[in-house]
Write a protein that holds these residues in place. Structure first.
Motif, short mmCIF file in Angstrom:
data_model
loop_
_atom_site.label_atom_id
_atom_site.label_comp_id
_atom_site.label_asym_id
_atom_site.label_seq_id
_atom_site.Cartn_x
_atom_site.Cartn_y
_atom_site.Cartn_z
N THR A 131 0.81 -1.25 0.05
CA THR A 131 0.13 -0.06 0.16
C THR A 131 0.86 1.07 -0.05
O THR A 131 1.50 1.43 1.10
CB THR A 131 -0.92 -0.07 1.40
N ASN A 135 -1.82 6.05 -1.40
CA ASN A 135 -3.15 5.14 -1.18
C ASN A 135 -3.67 5.19 0.07
O ASN A 135 -4.67 5.27 0.75
CB ASN A 135 -2.94 3.79 -1.82
N ALA A 136 -2.77 5.00 1.27
CA ALA A 136 -3.13 4.69 2.38
C ALA A 136 -3.81 6.07 3.05
O ALA A 136 -4.65 5.96 3.89
CB ALA A 136 -1.75 4.39 3.54
#
Length: 202
Positions: A131, A135-136
């Motif tokens: 990830t 995106n996190a």
């Protein structure tokens, strides 16, 4: 490791000093410049912590847009700072009370955070190859904090509209002609021909 610690303390000291200078500086233009320096130092701290996306967003959004907007608003507004200083003593008790309440809240939050019972095991962060950082942040921002994200957008919209309203001049103070009158003008009305004598004024 020593270099990272030295860089952290350097950027942190610059950030705190510039933040204090924002409040202490009497010239509003200098306050905005110190605010830009504080934002850049905070962005450097984010980059040192491994959050490159947040650091770049802080520079692009706050330094490139918000701080420049504040600078232009301060330069365009005709503010009578002498009158503001005269009203300072009148509002000092209420301002001091509000500042005392905020200081008490900050101290309570700090004490609760540093309490031994408040230390909880942090959730393990997923590896970057699974990830990515962006995106996190997006998953957390648009799921758990979606409401606060929308509220922040509304606050920024209201601030932008307020800046436009403050800088908008009444029709009597605007310079220039309406477009219809500009188009209807003839060259004889806008251009005057004069015969000037050499070495003499008009």
């Amino acid at each position: 490791m020593i270099l990272e610690a030295a860089a952290f303390y350097f950027f942190a000291s610059v950030c705190i000093t510039s933040a204090l200078a924002v409040i202490i500086a009497r010239n509003p233009v200098r306050s905005v410049l110190f605010l830009i320096l504080s934002f850049c130092s905070a962005a450097a701290l984010f980059i040192l912590l491994g959050a490159e996306f947040l650091g770049l967003i802080l520079i692009v959004v706050y330094v490139g847009a918000v701080a420049v907007l504040f600078l232009f608003v301060v330069m365009m507004l005709d503010i009578d700072f002498a009158e503001l200083r005269l009203g300072l003593l009148k509002h000092l008790p209420v301002g001091g009370l509000v500042g005392l309440v905020l200081l008490t809240e900050l101290v309570l939050v700090l004490l609760i955070t540093l309490a031994p019972s408040a230390t909880k095991p942090a959730a393990p962060a997923p590896p970057l190859d699974v990830t990515p950082n962006t995106n996190a942040i997006g998953e957390i921002l648009y799921t758990d904090y979606f409401f606060f994200f929308q509220v922040a957008g509304i606050i920024l919209l209201v601030a932008m509209i307020g800046a436009i309203v403050l800088t908008l001049r009444p029709p009597a103070q605007r310079k220039g002609l309406p477009p219809a009158e500009q188009i209807a003008r003839s060259p004889s009305e806008s251009v005057k021909k004069r015969n000037l004598i050499s070495r003499r004024g008009i």
